[in-house]
Enzyme design. Structure first.
Site, PDB file in Angstrom:
ATOM      1  N   TRP B 102     -13.300  23.820  24.049  1.00  0.00           N
ATOM      2  CA  TRP B 102     -14.394  22.925  24.443  1.00  0.00           C
ATOM      3  C   TRP B 102     -14.351  22.601  25.926  1.00  0.00           C
ATOM      4  CZ3 TRP B 102     -18.561  22.980  21.848  1.00  0.00           C
ATOM      5  CH2 TRP B 102     -18.503  23.286  20.489  1.00  0.00           C
ATOM      6  N   ASP B 172     -14.433  13.987  27.085  1.00  0.00           N
ATOM      7  CA  ASP B 172     -15.161  14.380  25.878  1.00  0.00           C
ATOM      8  C   ASP B 172     -14.285  13.979  24.691  1.00  0.00           C
ATOM      9  OD1 ASP B 172     -16.262  15.593  23.666  1.00  0.00           O
ATOM     10  OD2 ASP B 172     -16.220  17.627  24.471  1.00  0.00           O
ATOM     11  N   LYS B 196     -18.079  13.609  13.911  1.00  0.00           N
ATOM     12  CA  LYS B 196     -16.689  13.670  13.448  1.00  0.00           C
ATOM     13  C   LYS B 196     -16.219  12.282  13.020  1.00  0.00           C
ATOM     14  CE  LYS B 196     -16.812  17.486  16.446  1.00  0.00           C
ATOM     15  NZ  LYS B 196     -16.282  18.637  15.775  1.00  0.00           N
TER      16      LYS B 196
END
Lengths: 360, 360
Positions: B102, B172, B196
């Site tokens: 990511w 993030d 999530k």
């Protein structure tokens, strides 16, 4: 509790049958023992939702094969930026038909990317707000595209003409999509925030003609890049799966209702009932010319605005919800999208009649 | 049906109690006779949801007053573009800590807007993947900000150090947010896709320090402009109201569980159970060094990958769902976010033990 009719302009009511199905399967979808919200967007079960939704939408709107069906986020507001960044190419001019509040909002965002040619189309006929016929719209000969908003949710105005142009036509159909048949082949891009006729807020439908891809600005975020969305099948970022699923349920419901042809008939019937009543009354008024009245959003005023608060309180108490007009227009607004039943509009008219009798 | 435990990496499972509440009130929320999805984001009822969610989130994460709590759309992928466009100002360099999949995806998007200084932090210790200590990270002296991703969902790697810098730190936190206490005051921007630990896919939490506003690029779409989101209270475009409401329900649930301190204890207990079992087995392996193992995402491999398909089929049949590893890593992955119970991890370990006994 009493039956509630919800006239919210958006987020708007969803079909009752759809909501009940969603509720029933919310914690155990498809026999998986989990919610549809809890599974991977790349699972075979969710991909089946995606495929069925696409098939049904293509059927409902007769979408030709050279058009891509995409889902994005950020609503029409995000598309106000995405459209010029995707379509301008090396051009710096685009036509923006100025039909009302949302058309003007698109212009504001477009100014970051191009010089919008703001096309005057508003006029007055017999003291009512109206739209000039398309032959009188002064389009630019060198525009990259022509943007317009066929239904202005806040103004209650519809533009029934299409721009007369050989440039790609881009339409913000947030509040008319699926309310009637359209000839998709006449458009370059159609986009629509879901929260009126498609599903819950948070997912945006974008229908793009194939030949318009590949011209994006370097600085266009990938999440708004139509080519990226095509390549990644609208899953470049994790999509709003619940909204996508719910849109799919709405498409199925629309097919059960007889498709968009049947919706058009029902929507015309609902709108006629309300406009005819208003026109026959000296107590209520709608200031849009008959040719440009919206089938979806019916703003109306009490001739005596001092009664507004009383009207809203009494209608709300009867289960006729969210009738307050937009702050920029005042008065009342009844949004009567696909999910609003004829009975809902009948109940509204009955109340209006009664309120007039008691307060005129 | 049997109890299902859902190990999906995202969209991930939601707390059972929250989903049941949402189901119960889906068609008649707050006694309004409509769904929370069907009401205006500007209605007083929805604004009460917004206010309560903000109050609870600020309490859960001890967010200082000089930070704004914003909601956007487009997930972390949209923030990969929004962060540089909002924060660079006239600077052209930013540090990007390269911890995994990511972090590298953020770099790709950032290249549209700046020259990312990709900071090497990956290493190996005793044959296991690990992260260098922060004192060894080669940060640039003239970066506008330092971006990092403290939990790499796909790699199963956690970075426990913070960058040692006086520049704004941008994190993030899509897969760690709310799983433990954090000191928000150490960050410039924290962002997190909801799917999530917050709620359903389609809403993105952004926490921004006040002094970082006002530096946006001219071409930044307003839907991603932090200053616009602050000015319009995250309602510049119609927000994903259902996701926002659901996030608020998750915040309430977290408070009932004892807040993020209690979640951390529970998450450490769950992760220890699984990692200890894997480490004690010759049949399963996890290739991340103990110091950098994720508490949220536990990738593991069978020493004999020919048994993968059998493992997945049998676990699935027992209600242990979505254990397939990411296609880039292979093997298995158990995502054990806040909503996963200790019983779920116990059930997984019991199955793994049994599968090993039968197949070793």
């Amino acid at each position: 509790m009493e039956k509630v009719y919800n006239f919210s302009a958006g987020p708007a009511m969803l079909p009752e049958a759809v909501l009940e199905k969603v509720q029933g399967e919310l914690t155990n979808w498809n026999g998986l023992g989990t919610s549809v919200m809890e599974i991977s967007h790349r699972s075979k079960e969710f991909l089946a939702v995606v495929d069925e939704a696409e098939k049904n939408l293509r059927e409902l709107l007769s979408i030709p094969d050279n058009y891509h069906v995409l889902y994005a986020q950020g609503g029409a507001r995000a598309q106000f930026a995405a459209v010029p960044m995707n379509l301008l190419g090396s051009n710096t001019i685009a036509d923006y038909v100025d039909g009302g509040y949302w058309a003007a909002s698109a212009v504001k965002e477009a100014k970051k990317y191009c010089t919008p040619n703001v096309v005057t189309v508003k006029t007055e006929i017999d003291g009512k707000r109206a739209i000039l016929p398309a032959k009188d719209w002064k389009l630019s000969s060198d525009a990259a595209f022509v943007h317009f908003c066929p239904n202005e949710t806040i103004d209650g105005i519809e533009i029934r003409d299409l721009p007369e142009t050989d440039k790609p036509i881009v339409a913000d159909m947030s509040s008319t999509i699926l309310s009637r048949p359209i000839d998709v082949s006449k458009y370059g891009v159609i986009y629509a925030g879901a929260q009126k006729n498609i599903g819950p807020a948070g997912i945006t439908l974008v229908i793009v003609r194939d030949d318009l891809l590949g011209k994006a600005k370097d600085f266009l975020p990938n999440v708004l890049n139509y080519t990226t969305l095509v390549d990644k099948e609208s899953m470049f970022n994790t999509p709003p799966t619940f909204g996508w699923y719910l849109a799919g349920e709405v498409y199925k419901w629309l097919k059960e209702q007889g498709g968009v042809e049947a919706m058009q008939k029902k929507n015309e019937e609902k709108a006629a009932l309300l406009y005819d009543f208003i026109d026959g009354s000296d107590f209520y008024v709608n200031n849009i010319h008959a040719d440009n009245r919206s089938l979806m959003n019916v703003p109306f005023q009490l001739v005596n605005p001092e009664l507004d608060a009383k009207f809203l309180a009494e209608s709300d108490a009867l289960g006729l919800k969210a009738l307050k007009g937009h702050r920029d227009v005042g008065g009342m607004r009844a949004s009567i999208y696909n999910a609003m039943s004829l009975e809902g509009v009948q109940a509204l008219v009955a109340f209006m009649k009664d309120f007039e009798a008691k307060n005129a």
